[in-house]
Design a protein around this motif. Structure first.
Motif, PDB file in Angstrom:
ATOM      1  N   UNK A  57       0.806  -1.223   0.000  1.00 47.04           N
ATOM      2  CA  UNK A  57       0.000   0.000   0.000  1.00 47.04           C
ATOM      3  C   UNK A  57       0.833   1.265   0.000  1.00 47.04           C
ATOM      4  N   UNK A  58       2.085   1.164   0.422  1.00 46.71           N
ATOM      5  CA  UNK A  58       2.938   2.357   0.540  1.00 46.71           C
ATOM      6  C   UNK A  58       3.225   3.014  -0.803  1.00 46.71           C
ATOM      7  N   UNK A  59       3.475   2.176  -1.823  1.00 48.08           N
ATOM      8  CA  UNK A  59       3.727   2.719  -3.153  1.00 48.08           C
ATOM      9  C   UNK A  59       2.528   3.495  -3.662  1.00 48.08           C
ATOM     10  N   UNK A  60       1.344   2.960  -3.406  1.00 47.93           N
ATOM     11  CA  UNK A  60       0.113   3.632  -3.832  1.00 47.93           C
ATOM     12  C   UNK A  60      -0.125   4.919  -3.061  1.00 47.93           C
ATOM     13  N   UNK A  61       0.176   4.917  -1.766  1.00 40.86           N
ATOM     14  CA  UNK A  61       0.003   6.154  -0.994  1.00 40.86           C
ATOM     15  C   UNK A  61       0.931   7.247  -1.522  1.00 40.86           C
ATOM     16  N   UNK A  62       2.175   6.878  -1.882  1.00 39.39           N
ATOM     17  CA  UNK A  62       3.094   7.880  -2.424  1.00 39.39           C
ATOM     18  C   UNK A  62       2.591   8.392  -3.779  1.00 39.39           C
ATOM     19  N   UNK A  63       2.013   7.501  -4.581  1.00 45.84           N
ATOM     20  CA  UNK A  63       1.433   7.931  -5.871  1.00 45.84           C
ATOM     21  C   UNK A  63       0.291   8.920  -5.628  1.00 45.84           C
ATOM     22  N   UNK A  64      -0.521   8.687  -4.595  1.00 44.60           N
ATOM     23  CA  UNK A  64      -1.612   9.614  -4.279  1.00 44.60           C
ATOM     24  C   UNK A  64      -1.079  10.960  -3.814  1.00 44.60           C
ATOM     25  N   UNK A  65       0.002  10.941  -3.036  1.00 41.57           N
ATOM     26  CA  UNK A  65       0.656  12.192  -2.611  1.00 41.57           C
ATOM     27  C   UNK A  65       1.087  12.980  -3.850  1.00 41.57           C
ATOM     28  N   UNK A  66       1.708  12.283  -4.780  1.00 42.54           N
ATOM     29  CA  UNK A  66       2.164  12.909  -6.021  1.00 42.54           C
ATOM     30  C   UNK A  66       0.986  13.474  -6.827  1.00 42.54           C
ATOM     31  N   UNK A  67      -0.068  12.667  -6.957  1.00 46.15           N
ATOM     32  CA  UNK A  67      -1.220  13.091  -7.759  1.00 46.15           C
ATOM     33  C   UNK A  67      -1.986  14.242  -7.122  1.00 46.15           C
ATOM     34  N   UNK A  68      -2.038  14.263  -5.786  1.00 40.89           N
ATOM     35  CA  UNK A  68      -2.714  15.370  -5.091  1.00 40.89           C
ATOM     36  C   UNK A  68      -2.039  16.689  -5.456  1.00 40.89           C
TER      37      UNK A  68
ATOM     38  N   UNK B  76      -9.333  11.889 -17.338  1.00 41.26           N
ATOM     39  CA  UNK B  76     -10.182  10.875 -16.687  1.00 41.26           C
ATOM     40  C   UNK B  76      -9.414  10.101 -15.621  1.00 41.26           C
ATOM     41  N   UNK B  77      -8.134   9.831 -15.874  1.00 39.98           N
ATOM     42  CA  UNK B  77      -7.323   9.110 -14.882  1.00 39.98           C
ATOM     43  C   UNK B  77      -7.045   9.982 -13.663  1.00 39.98           C
ATOM     44  N   UNK B  78      -6.828  11.277 -13.895  1.00 35.81           N
ATOM     45  CA  UNK B  78      -6.609  12.163 -12.751  1.00 35.81           C
ATOM     46  C   UNK B  78      -7.892  12.305 -11.931  1.00 35.81           C
ATOM     47  N   UNK B  79      -9.037  12.364 -12.604  1.00 34.98           N
ATOM     48  CA  UNK B  79     -10.314  12.431 -11.885  1.00 34.98           C
ATOM     49  C   UNK B  79     -10.503  11.194 -11.021  1.00 34.98           C
ATOM     50  N   UNK B  80     -10.142  10.025 -11.563  1.00 36.18           N
ATOM     51  CA  UNK B  80     -10.218   8.775 -10.806  1.00 36.18           C
ATOM     52  C   UNK B  80      -9.279   8.830  -9.593  1.00 36.18           C
ATOM     53  N   UNK B  81      -8.050   9.286  -9.822  1.00 31.43           N
ATOM     54  CA  UNK B  81      -7.087   9.396  -8.732  1.00 31.43           C
ATOM     55  C   UNK B  81      -7.556  10.325  -7.629  1.00 31.43           C
ATOM     56  N   UNK B  82      -8.196  11.415  -8.012  1.00 30.00           N
ATOM     57  CA  UNK B  82      -8.707  12.379  -7.030  1.00 30.00           C
ATOM     58  C   UNK B  82      -9.850  11.786  -6.207  1.00 30.00           C
ATOM     59  N   UNK B  83     -10.663  10.930  -6.827  1.00 32.38           N
ATOM     60  CA  UNK B  83     -11.718  10.243  -6.065  1.00 32.38           C
ATOM     61  C   UNK B  83     -11.103   9.336  -5.001  1.00 32.38           C
ATOM     62  N   UNK B  84     -10.036   8.633  -5.384  1.00 33.87           N
ATOM     63  CA  UNK B  84      -9.349   7.759  -4.421  1.00 33.87           C
ATOM     64  C   UNK B  84      -8.718   8.596  -3.308  1.00 33.87           C
ATOM     65  N   UNK B  85      -8.096   9.712  -3.678  1.00 34.33           N
ATOM     66  CA  UNK B  85      -7.487  10.606  -2.684  1.00 34.33           C
ATOM     67  C   UNK B  85      -8.547  11.077  -1.694  1.00 34.33           C
ATOM     68  N   UNK B  86      -9.700  11.459  -2.199  1.00 36.75           N
ATOM     69  CA  UNK B  86     -10.792  11.930  -1.343  1.00 36.75           C
ATOM     70  C   UNK B  86     -11.197  10.835  -0.349  1.00 36.75           C
ATOM     71  N   UNK B  87     -11.322   9.607  -0.841  1.00 35.68           N
ATOM     72  CA  UNK B  87     -11.710   8.483   0.010  1.00 35.68           C
ATOM     73  C   UNK B  87     -10.650   8.205   1.078  1.00 35.68           C
TER      74      UNK B  87
END
Length: 199
Positions: A75-86, A146-157
């Motif tokens: 999960x750590x790699x994904x959390x860092x990707x979310x930090x980057x995308x935010x 569309x991919x950034x919108x998806x990423x932002x939904x995950x970030x919100x969650x």
């Protein structure tokens, strides 16, 4: 050994990793940034999973990636990707607002683009790349809106789950969702400019 390069919820990924582990397997989350540079080995992979055996996984990923960062447990790699995308999404939305201000104030967008690309305190590879797109209004896809919108939904969650006050990214998520509904999903995320300037 399973390596998942998709950008999904870290909580979902950790659940999958646990299930795979119960069957004797090992899973790594390995989301990618700079994926358009894979053919030239310019991509970066953020890796999450068991430390034991990680060097072998890193060697495998380096066949297509310039840099592999081992972040920590599943999960750590994904959390860092979310930090980057935010940061990337919030910056992109701010850049679109700034260009709209510059345009309506009658500034030469060539000068604005040149300044933000090389000369401003906020100059960066992202500002250089996206400022040119906004100036030319040419949104050849590097990372789909569309991919950034998806990423932002995950970030919100994830922010909600972790109790993070995400005022900026939650507003950005709403703007990207609206831009997606307006038909910009298949264009580069820089096309958020078209939505912002239409308001």
């Amino acid at each position: 050994r399973s390596i998942d390069t998709s950008t999904i919820s870290p909580r979902t990924s950790k659940s999958l990793a646990k299930e795979i582990s119960s069957m004797g397997g090992v899973m790594y989350d390995a989301p990618v940034t700079g994926s358009t540079g894979i053919e030239e080995r310019k991509a970066t992979v953020m890796l999450g999973g068991p430390k034991e055996g990680v060097e072998e996984v890193i060697s495998l990923l380096k066949v297509t990636a310039n840099k592999v960062i081992y972040v920590g447990d599943n999960g750590s790699g994904l959390y860092l990707k979310l930090v980057n995308n935010l940061i990337a999404a919030s910056y992109m939305e701010a850049l679109a607002e700034a260009f709209t201000l510059a345009e309506r104030a009658g500034l030469d967008l060539e000068i604005v683009s040149s300044f933000l690309s090389d000369g401003s305190i906020i100059s960066s590879p992202l500002s250089s790349m996206k400022s040119r797109m906004l100036k030319e209004r040419n949104y050849i896809t590097q990372f789909r809106l569309s991919l950034m919108a998806k990423g932002l939904r995950i970030i919100d969650q994830e922010c909600s789950s972790l109790g993070v006050a995400n005022m900026t990214s939650s507003v950005t998520a709403k703007l990207f969702a609206s831009a997606l509904r307006s038909g910009l999903g298949d264009l580069d995320m820089a096309s958020i400019y078209e939505f912002i300037r239409s308001l």
